[in-house]
Design an enzyme around this catalytic site. Structure first.
Site, PDB file in Angstrom:
ATOM      1  N   ILE A 264      11.246  62.244  41.328  1.00  0.00           N
ATOM      2  CA  ILE A 264      11.681  62.381  39.941  1.00  0.00           C
ATOM      3  C   ILE A 264      13.123  61.901  39.777  1.00  0.00           C
ATOM      4  CG2 ILE A 264      12.326  64.805  40.342  1.00  0.00           C
ATOM      5  CD1 ILE A 264      11.468  65.387  37.406  1.00  0.00           C
ATOM      6  N   CYS A 265      13.439  61.422  38.575  1.00  0.00           N
ATOM      7  CA  CYS A 265      14.798  61.079  38.172  1.00  0.00           C
ATOM      8  C   CYS A 265      15.314  59.875  38.965  1.00  0.00           C
ATOM      9  CB  CYS A 265      15.692  62.308  38.303  1.00  0.00           C
ATOM     10  SG  CYS A 265      17.324  62.161  37.556  1.00  0.00           S
ATOM     11  N   ALA A 266      16.341  60.050  39.766  1.00  0.00           N
ATOM     12  CA  ALA A 266      16.877  58.961  40.585  1.00  0.00           C
ATOM     13  C   ALA A 266      16.115  58.792  41.893  1.00  0.00           C
ATOM     14  CB  ALA A 266      18.358  59.210  40.887  1.00  0.00           C
TER      15      ALA A 266
END
Length: 187
Positions: free
Chosen positions: A103-105
């Site tokens: 998730i995310c980065a």
């Protein structure tokens, strides 16, 4: 036999993404192991919250898990991307047909280690330039599943991300029960 999850906790991880993933998976009856990237001591996350892992990644890297979860946060993702142990673990998980969730980065960790190339994924919007050359990037979905890869965009999508992982491991009925208890809408 219950399903198992490894959640890697690296310095600079996004607290919400880590906590929500570990918590939701445990609520779904999945055995969650929280492994500190650099050992078993407390890990300082992106907003200075310190979290104590269950063990070190080195202690469990050769164990088998149904899913390996990579929480985001720029610092945590950079640290995981620089870790040869994480790279070996992810390549083993992929070759064994196990689920990987980022998730995310954290999808940039996959790119740095040459994992899941060519698959559809999403990430935090500012990470897109690092991913478009090796993946089929999806802008318009908060969670993307492509085979044994689940990715999501950021802190605000952490519940949907965690519930999707739980659905893959524990089934739709169990996930609906967990979501209802959390007062979170999930289809």
């Amino acid at each position: 036999m219950s399903k198992s999850a490894l959640v890697i906790l690296a310095p600079g991880a996004e607290e919400m993404e880590f906590i929500i993933a570990a918590d939701v998976l445990r609520r779904a009856g999945i055995k969650v192991t929280v492994a500190g990237l650099n050992g078993g001591e407390a890990v300082k996350c992106s907003r200075d919250v310190q979290i104590l892992p269950d063990t070190s990644l080195a202690q469990v890297a050769s164990d088998k898990f149904d899913v390996v979860v990579l929480p985001g946060g720029l610092g945590g993702s950079n640290a995981m991307g620089e870790s040869s142990l994480v790279g070996d673990l992810l390549r083993s998980q992929e070759s064994g047909g196990g689920l990987i969730a980022a998730i995310c980065a954290a999808p940039t960790v996959l790119a740095k280690h040459g994992v899941a190339s060519g698959k559809s994924l999403t990430s935090y919007p500012s990470m897109k330039p690092q991913l478009v050359n090796n993946y089929s990037y999806v802008d318009d979905k908060t969670v993307v599943k492509d085979g044994n890869l689940i990715t999501s965009r950021g802190p605000g999508t952490a519940y949907e991300f965690a519930l999707k992982i739980a659905e893959e491991l524990a089934g739709k009925e169990k996930v609906q029960e967990v979501a209802k208890g959390l007062l979170v809408a999930y289809n």
